[in-house]
Design a protein around this motif. Sequence first.
Motif, short mmCIF file in Angstrom:
data_model
loop_
_atom_site.label_atom_id
_atom_site.label_comp_id
_atom_site.label_asym_id
_atom_site.label_seq_id
_atom_site.Cartn_x
_atom_site.Cartn_y
_atom_site.Cartn_z
N CYS A 126 22.09 44.39 -0.62
CA CYS A 126 21.65 43.62 0.54
C CYS A 126 20.30 43.00 0.21
CB CYS A 126 21.54 44.52 1.77
SG CYS A 126 20.77 43.69 3.18
N HIS A 182 17.19 44.00 3.08
CA HIS A 182 16.40 45.23 3.05
C HIS A 182 16.26 45.74 1.61
CE1 HIS A 182 20.39 47.39 3.29
NE2 HIS A 182 19.75 48.24 2.50
N CYS A 188 23.83 43.28 4.83
CA CYS A 188 24.62 44.34 5.44
C CYS A 188 24.69 44.10 6.96
CB CYS A 188 24.02 45.71 5.12
SG CYS A 188 22.38 45.94 5.82
N CYS A 248 21.32 44.35 9.01
CA CYS A 248 20.42 43.23 8.72
C CYS A 248 20.95 41.93 9.33
CB CYS A 248 20.24 43.06 7.21
SG CYS A 248 19.18 44.33 6.48
ZN ZN Z 1 20.50 45.20 4.82
#
Ligand code: ZN
Length: 65
Positions: free
Chosen positions: A20, A23, A49, A52
């Motif tokens: 991802c 993050h 993801c 997020c």
């Molecule tokens: Zn994420």
Amino acid sequence: MHETTQVQAGDDTPRASGWCSWHSGNAEGIRLITVYEQGSGSGGHLFACGPCRKEHGLVPFADQP
Ligand SMILES: [Zn+2]
């Protein structure tokens, strides 16, 4: 054989796991958000993801108009 550890561009499997970009960590259920080009290079893909996508209001590439 199918590669299960990598997510290919255009692969929109909801349960795909991978990196991802938001993050900066591995996650399950990532979706392709953006495809960008870097000059004449190979460019890249940004995946996010679920959490997020929700937090940043991201729309998966496949769901964009
Ligand atoms: Zn994420």
